[in-house]
Every structure is written in structure tokens, then in C-alpha cells.
Design an enzyme around this catalytic site. Structure first.
Site, short mmCIF file in Angstrom:
data_model
loop_
_atom_site.label_atom_id
_atom_site.label_comp_id
_atom_site.label_asym_id
_atom_site.label_seq_id
_atom_site.Cartn_x
_atom_site.Cartn_y
_atom_site.Cartn_z
N CYS A 1 -9.72 83.96 -24.68
CA CYS A 1 -9.06 83.65 -23.42
C CYS A 1 -9.60 84.54 -22.30
O CYS A 1 -9.19 85.70 -22.18
CB CYS A 1 -7.54 83.81 -23.55
SG CYS A 1 -6.65 83.43 -22.04
N CYS B 1 -6.93 85.66 -19.85
CA CYS B 1 -6.07 86.73 -20.37
C CYS B 1 -6.77 88.08 -20.34
O CYS B 1 -6.18 89.09 -19.95
CB CYS B 1 -5.66 86.42 -21.81
SG CYS B 1 -4.96 84.79 -22.08
N ASP B 2 -8.02 88.12 -20.76
CA ASP B 2 -8.68 89.39 -21.05
C ASP B 2 -9.86 89.73 -20.15
O ASP B 2 -10.42 90.83 -20.24
CB ASP B 2 -9.16 89.41 -22.50
CG ASP B 2 -8.00 89.24 -23.48
OD1 ASP B 2 -6.91 89.75 -23.18
OD2 ASP B 2 -8.19 88.60 -24.53
#
Length: 311
Positions: free
Chosen positions: A134, A137-138
Site C-alpha cells: 500500500c 499507507c506507507d
């Protein structure tokens, strides 16, 4: 056979949020938390884009916080997985992996989707330490660093372009000699200066002492001019798709060609009255914790309305 008023299947942001709202509505919800209690976020180190955590929060801690909130309002959260369902008539029949039989008046499906991996042992070894599925997300953790994105479709191109706005350099590792993405996405990739596409490449493994430091690659695998070399990178992003965890419901619930559950308009309603879908199992586009939580809220409200209609 146990009779349950509102059964929730799954325990990520969608499942836990549905449990909070259903419990507060006095629906006496029971949730079976599945194989991965807490969902995909338990595989993430720090979550920085969920409202209410200005300093970021460990993914496991965040799921524990939401779980405790659901329990505070009386939700019955159980270990176990639903392995069999019959939605042909209400109340609906379900069976757990331990053989426990249930009939439920309303069902909220929040089983999520699992990211597809290459199947390398190193992916598991470095999960949370340089391996991610992701970028949204990261990606923040790789500002001004070098990363690689695996895949050649629209998702991979979107992830690469997003990461290019943060990272110093982005490599796309593409198995085929071309991108499968739409013309628009291909154009964006090619026009982004710090993205380099490595066509006809496969990943053999990853290496690094304290997290990912590079990838073992092979170019034109199996050909006479096959070339193997190491590519130094700080992050390795998988973008080869997700598989929604919907197989057990498919005989009864309409899904798209990939397996994502189809819902009616902007509602969480499925084609079966009293059965609702929330979170990534019904979301091929956003796949974020905040959107999953919001859909869990909507599913619980619709379940409450449905159950009131039955009465």
C-alpha cells in the site's frame, strides 16, 4: 443452533466500526473476527493518515483501540471464521470453522481483501521492514529514498506516480515488455522524470541487514541474453492486485469479475435483503482504513433499519 440478531463477519476497521454502531443501536451484534484478527492494518507498522492520531499509531494498537471501543458497548467479538453460508432464505444460515451453526437475521460482510504477493520467502521476512502492498499507507516513510513498484497495470502506475512525488527514485519492475495500464496512466508514468520502468524483469529475492536494502533481479529470464543483477532500493511495493475475501459468499452474493461484492448505489446493501457489505471486500478503488470504517458505520445503520422493518 444459535440465533443471532446481527452477525458481523470480519474484524478490520469496517467490521469493528460496524460492531460499535450496531452495539450502540442495541442490535446485540456478534462478530467473528476471522483468521487475521484486526485485518490488514495489523501488518502495518505505523498508521499516520487516520484522524485522531496526530503522532501516528501502530497498526496493531489502532485495531486494539477500536476493538476495545466495540467491546465497551457490548459487542460480542469471537475468534473463528465463517466457512459456510446459505442466504437462500431468512433467517440466514452460517457455519464456523469449528462447526458451530448460526442463524442470523442480518449479516454484515467485512472480510476485507488480501494483497497479492509474488510468493517469495523474502516478502514475508521483510514485511513491515521495507515490503508493502500500500503506497498510500506507507509511501510517506520513503521520502527522498529509492523504491521499486512491482506490476504493470493501472494500480502499479498509480502507485508509482504517487511514490514519485515523495521518493527520490522509483523503479517499476514489469514482467512483460510493455505496460498493461491504460494509455492515460502509461503517459503519466513516462512523463514522470524520476520513474524508470524496467521491462522484462522479474524479482528473485530481496536482501538487507536491517530491512530491505535491495532486490535480486533477472532481466529476460530464460532467454539467451538473461542478465542477473542487484538493484539497491529502500522499499519494495507490491501492486499486482488484491483478492477480495468473498469466495464463501459467491453462490448467493453478486460480485464483479474480480470478486468484489457489488452493492446497490452508494449503500452497503447487496442483492440479498438483510445482507450488507462493508470495507475492502466491496471496495476496489480506495482501500483505506478511513473509508472502510465509514462503510462499516453505514452497514450497521442499514442493518438497524432492516431489522426494524422486520419487526
Amino acid at each position: 443452533m444459535e440465533h443471532i440478531n446481527c452477525l458481523i463477519i470480519g474484524s478490520g476497521p469496517a467490521g469493528y466500526t460496524a460492531a460499535i454502531y450496531a452495539a450502540r443501536a442495541n442490535l446485540k451484534p456478534v462478530a467473528y473476527c476471522g483468521l487475521q484478527v484486526g485485518g490488514q492494518l495489523t501488518q502495518t507498522t505505523v498508521v499516520e493518515n487516520f484522524p485522531g492520531y496526530p503522532e501516528g499509531v501502530d497498526g496493531n494498537q489502532m485495531m486494539l483501540d477500536i476493538r476495545q471501543q466495540a467491546e465497551r458497548f457490548g459487542a460480542d467479538l469471537r475468534d473463528g471464521t465463517i466457512v459456510e453460508v446459505d442466504f437462500s432464505k431468512a433467517p440466514y444460515y452460517l457455519k464456523t470453522d469449528e462447526g458451530h451453526e448460526i442463524e442470523a437475521d442480518a449479516v454484515i460482510i467485512a472480510t476485507g481483501a488480501s494483497a497479492k504477493y509474488l510468493g517469495l520467502a523474502d516478502e514475508e521476512k521483510y514485511k513491515g521492514e521495507g515490503v508493502s502492498a500500500c503506497a498510500t499507507c506507507d509511501g510517506f516513510f520513503y521520502r527522498k529514498k529509492t523504491v521499486a513498484v512491482v506490476g504493470g497495470g493501472d494500480t502499479a502506475c498509480e502507485e508509482a506516480v504517487y511514490l514519485a512525488s515523495l521518493a527520490k527514485k522509483v523503479y517499476m519492475i514489469v514482467r512483460k515488455p510493455f505496460l498493461r495500464a491504460s494509455e492515460v496512466m502509461q503517459k503519466r508514468v513516462m512523463e514522470t522524470e524520476n520513474i524508470e520502468v524496467l521491462f522484462e524483469h522479474n524479482t528473485l529475492g530481496l536482501y538487507g541487514e536491517n530491512g530491505v536494502e535491495g532486490a535480486h533481479l533477472v532481466k529476460r529470464k530464460g532467454e539467451a541474453d538473461e542478465e542477473r543483477y542487484d538493484l539497491p532500493i529502500d522499499g519494495f511495493f507490491l501492486a499486482i492486485g488484491h483478492k477480495p475475501n468473498s469466495d464463501v459468499f459467491k453462490p448467493w452474493i453478486e460480485t464483479d469479475e474480480t470478486g468484489y461484492i457489488k452493492t446497490v448505489g452508494v449503500t452497503p446493501c447487496t442483492n440479498v435483503p438483510g445482507v450488507f457489505a462493508a470495507g475492502d471486500v466491496a471496495d476496489p478503488h480506495y482501500r483505506q482504513a478511513i473509508t472502510a470504517a465509514a462503510s462499516g458505520c453505514r452497514a450497521a445503520i442499514e442493518a438497524k433499519n432492516y431489522l426494524q422493518g422486520l419487526k
